[in-house]
Design an enzyme around this catalytic site. Structure first.
Site, PDB file in Angstrom:
ATOM      1  CG  HIS A 289       7.790   3.079  34.803  1.00  0.00           C
ATOM      2  ND1 HIS A 289       8.295   3.977  33.895  1.00  0.00           N
ATOM      3  CD2 HIS A 289       8.152   3.545  36.030  1.00  0.00           C
ATOM      4  CE1 HIS A 289       8.935   4.940  34.544  1.00  0.00           C
ATOM      5  NE2 HIS A 289       8.855   4.701  35.840  1.00  0.00           N
TER       6      HIS A 289
ATOM      7  CG  ASN B  48       9.085  13.274  34.252  1.00  0.00           C
ATOM      8  OD1 ASN B  48       7.881  13.480  34.437  1.00  0.00           O
ATOM      9  ND2 ASN B  48       9.707  12.238  34.785  1.00  0.00           N
TER      10      ASN B  48
ATOM     11  CG  HIS C  39       5.365  14.384  42.621  1.00  0.00           C
ATOM     12  ND1 HIS C  39       6.472  15.112  42.992  1.00  0.00           N
ATOM     13  CD2 HIS C  39       5.782  13.542  41.646  1.00  0.00           C
ATOM     14  CE1 HIS C  39       7.519  14.728  42.264  1.00  0.00           C
ATOM     15  NE2 HIS C  39       7.122  13.771  41.446  1.00  0.00           N
TER      16      HIS C  39
ATOM     17  CG  HIS D 222       9.825  12.697  45.470  1.00  0.00           C
ATOM     18  ND1 HIS D 222      11.100  13.181  45.582  1.00  0.00           N
ATOM     19  CD2 HIS D 222       9.537  12.704  44.140  1.00  0.00           C
ATOM     20  CE1 HIS D 222      11.568  13.466  44.363  1.00  0.00           C
ATOM     21  NE2 HIS D 222      10.629  13.189  43.482  1.00  0.00           N
TER      22      HIS D 222
ATOM     23  CG  ASP E 133       6.924  10.217  42.684  1.00  0.00           C
ATOM     24  OD1 ASP E 133       6.691  10.558  41.509  1.00  0.00           O
ATOM     25  OD2 ASP E 133       8.065   9.931  43.097  1.00  0.00           O
TER      26      ASP E 133
ATOM     27  CG  LEU F 269      -1.410  12.974  34.691  1.00  0.00           C
ATOM     28  CD1 LEU F 269      -2.370  14.118  34.394  1.00  0.00           C
ATOM     29  CD2 LEU F 269      -2.166  11.771  35.246  1.00  0.00           C
TER      30      LEU F 269
HETATM   31 ZN   LIG Z   1      11.074  13.096  41.552  1.00  0.00          ZN
END
Ligand SMILES: [Zn+2]
Lengths: 314, 435
Positions: free
Chosen positions: B318, B103, B69, B241, B314, B72
């Protein structure tokens, strides 16, 4: 607690000296000092303690009493004030909170008083600025000057705070006033009971500070109290929680009958704005025990003390 | 088997090999040649020379770590991370394979974008296996073409960042999953219960005046999905997660029923809890949020007893303008590739006394099984020459400013940890070596 030791706080920076961000992190000695200093402040006898200082009032939310009170307090100390509202400023154009803060610093602000709809917004500013930041209400988090002015008001009627029995009735969950009051009352050693339906006073609220009690019975909470503090209840919030308005009123509205269960010399407080006929009845708001108007007046000397202290003059 | 242009061999000597699939937990030498494991034998038993030798004395040699998870951020969000920078961080964290989330901008919902991510021009330094979008543009309405995505190289599908909320859509996804043996990865959050929430609902959220996400928002979706998955023999559900004790109960029940349900847990969820959210530090804001101490204890137990299949970072980079803002306005997510092993060794081994064999399994064989990465997650002869070498005793301090990731939004800056990656080997070549 984490199992791993940090070599230093990850946040890295602490708030600028003189900042007043909340009651939770404020030592009792500081609370005492501010309350004592407020007693020496008289809005009718201006003292030029802050002559030449610039107080920036940054309000991202509408406010009447807090804003006016800070403004009058600053002027009574000889400071100049500038009011920035989120509408009609570059904030409307999407400027970030920190960029606005840096701009205000650059134009010469000595202290920034901020009201913001997001919890922790003043903390973010204080971490990145080298001038003090005063929290005038952040989201549902804290409203420290309100708690201080309420304590100041209590001390004008009661000898000591540590023996008081206080009932806080209404919407605790959404209230920054409640959080600040709860921390302050716990620190001074008062016995506080929170009262309201579970939607507005969740069971877990008892963990907010040591010595708190929760009651679902308004009569029980008010009986024998020295102070009854009523919190605003917003109609929209009751709707969102599917709690009927008549049900709330019948169980938790402060009426003269309920107020009579408190001590004879009990004080009736409310941070405002009040909604007569909802959290209290018309006659309660104006009864002899009500100090609602006095609270507003006391906001000025208390905020004079806060501003003076923030700028190292108290 | 295609011969690479220059033949290359690497001998890893004197290391302590842990390979849960091969049931090896002993001193072993490992010989890699031309991208494959060619021999595993007790020290000094491998004859013949090698082009390159690596002395792993005092170190643990493991199959290459696999992270199920990772965000990138390419295509479209290269200001946060690129495939090149994210995989460089992965290599520094010991990961030889990462599964990247869809996403992005645009969403990875077509075979063309899946192919694009896998192209050599992206500059990946470790293996990248895309997880494609489960619905078109991850809007939750129309399923993507799972078969075409699978053929293009996607290893699973998900709408991560968001749940597949609609029951019928999820049921249809699981039906196809059973038909083509393809995992559906669910971001389990009933978003109808978490509107405007920025952390876990509990004493800390109440104190901070932040609206809290109830643990039930995760549990109800996991419970529903487990029931739906059991309607189709062979359907594969992977819970991303996982963060709550309640959701673990559903996964345990599914596993008892022999349903093909798997789950992953992140290092931040097993290392931290909601009370660590202090001073509105947005580096402690992620989704799912840091949960209660009781949830954390339940995760630790489930990591140990085998309920959890994999540790996944995960990793969610940002940019500063998305994080150095009001807590409620900040983006969800923390980076995590470079701190995963250190946290696992420090918390799981150091405090929970978890054997290294189990930790290695959670980083290798476990995740390889979840998405069927054949020839990975083990160093059996003939496997891919992906190897992770770490020092289980090394104490070190993580410095976020030295991260290979483009972003530094980690709650673990300046944390002292035990257990450090020494070398990361992908296809027989050393792609990271600690300096
Ligand atoms: Zn998620």
């Amino acid at each position: 607690m984490s199992t791993i030791t940090k070599t230093q706080a990850a946040v890295g920076r602490s708030a600028a000296r003189g900042s007043i961000l909340g009651i939770e992190g404020m030592p009792l000695s500081e609370i005492d000092r501010l309350l004592q200093l407020a007693r020496k402040m008289n809005p009718l006898k201006p003292r030029p303690l802050l002559r030449g200082k610039r107080v920036l009032l940054l309000f991202y939310e509408p406010s009447t009493r807090t804003r006016a009170s800070f403004e009058i307090a600053a002027k009574a100390l000889g400071a100049t004030t500038t009011l920035i509202l989120s509408s009609g400023s570059s904030i409307e154009k999407g400027e970030s909170l920190l960029d606005t803060a840096y701009t205000l610093r650059a134009v010469g602000a000595d202290v920034i008083v901020v009201r913001h709809p997001n919890a922790g917004a003043p903390h973010l500013m204080a971490r990145h600025l080298d001038i003090p930041v005063i929290n005038a209400g952040d989201g549902m988090h804290e409203h420290p000057t309100q708690a201080l002015l309420d304590a100041y008001t209590m001390l004008r009627h009661k000898k000591k705070l540590n023996s008081l029995q206080v009932a806080i009735v209404g919407d605790v969950y959404h209230s920054r006033v409640a959080r600040s009051a709860i921390h302050l009352l716990s620190k001074v050693g008062a016995r506080t009971t929170l009262c309201g339906p579970p939607e507005l006073v969740p069971e877990i609220a008892a963990t907010l500070a040591p010595g708190l009690r929760i009651s679902r019975s308004c009569e029980e909470a008010v009986r024998g109290a020295d102070v009854v503090m009523v919190l605003r209840v917003q109609r929209e919030r009751l709707a969102g929680l599917k709690l009927s308005l008549p049900d709330y009123i019948s169980r938790y509205q402060i009426t003269m009958t309920r107020l009579r269960l408190a001590k004879n010399d009990a004080m009736l407080m409310h941070p405002g704005p009040i909604i007569r006929g909802l959290e209290l009845t018309w006659d309660v708001a104006d009864c002899p025990q009500s100090v609602i108007v006095e609270e507003v007046s006391n906001g000025v000397p208390l905020r004079m003390a806060v501003l003076a202290r923030a700028l190292g003059k108290g | 088997m295609k011969q690479s242009s220059q033949s290359h061999s690497l001998l890893i000597r004197n290391g302590h090999l842990i390979d849960p699939v091969a049931r090896v937990d002993a001193l072993m030498d490992v010989l890699l040649r031309d991208g494959q494991v060619v021999e595993v034998a007790p020290p000094n038993k491998i004859r013949g020379g090698a082009d390159e030798k690596f002395d792993a004395k005092g170190l643990i040699v493991a199959p290459g770590f696999i992270d199920l998870h990772v965000h990138l951020r390419e295509p479209g969000q290269s200001y946060k991370e690129t495939i090149a920078s994210g995989t460089a961080a992965a290599a520094a964290g010991g990961f030889t394979t990462v599964c990247c989330m869809p996403n992005t901008t645009p969403v990875l919902d077509s075979p063309e974008w899946v192919t694009w991510v896998r192209q050599p021009q992206r500059g990946a330094v470790v293996n990248v296996f895309p997880v494609a979008s489960a619905t078109q543009a991850s809007k939750g309405a129309v399923l993507t073409d799972f078969r075409a995505l699978q053929r293009a190289g996607a290893v699973a599908v998900t709408d991560d960042g968001k749940p597949i909320l609609n029951e019928t859509t999820m049921r249809d996804a699981l039906r196809t999953s059973a038909e083509i043996n393809f995992p559906i990865v669910q971001h389990a959050e009933d978003t109808r219960l978490t509107q405007n929430c920025s952390m876990h609902e509990g004493a800390t959220s109440l104190r901070l005046g932040l609206r809290g996400m109830t643990d039930a928002a995760e549990a109800v979706i996991v419970d529903r999905d487990v029931q739906l998955a059991q309607q189709f023999t062979g359907a594969r559900l992977h819970v991303a997660h996982l963060s709550t004790a309640e959701a673990l109960k559903s996964v345990r029940r599914a596993k008892r029923n022999r349903a093909r349900v798997t789950c992953e847990v992140t290092p931040h969820h097993f290392a931290l809890s909601d009370s660590d959210v202090r001073d509105y530090d947005t580096n402690f804001k992620m989704n799912p949020p840091l949960r209660s101490a009781a949830d954390r204890e339940a995760l630790l137990e489930a990591l140990a007893d085998g309920t959890v299949d994999a540790i996944a970072s995960d990793h969610a980079p940002h940019a500063p303008h998305e994080k150095i803002v009001e807590f409620e306005r900040a983006s969800f997510g923390v980076t995590g590739l470079e701190t995963a092993l250190g946290l696992a060794v420090t918390v799981l081994h150091g405090r929970q006394k978890m054997p290294f064999a189990r930790i290695v399994e959670l980083f290798t064989a476990g995740p390889a099984r979840v998405v069927d990465l054949r020839g990975r997650g083990t160093l059996l002869r003939g496997s891919h020459a992906d190897v992770t070498i770490f020092d289980p005793k090394k104490r070190w301090t993580f410095d976020a400013t030295k991260s290979r990731s483009k972003s530094h939004n980690t709650p673990f800056d300046e944390w002292q940890m035990t257990g450090k990656i020494v070398a990361t080997i992908v296809s027989g070549r050393i792609v990271y070596r600690s300096g």
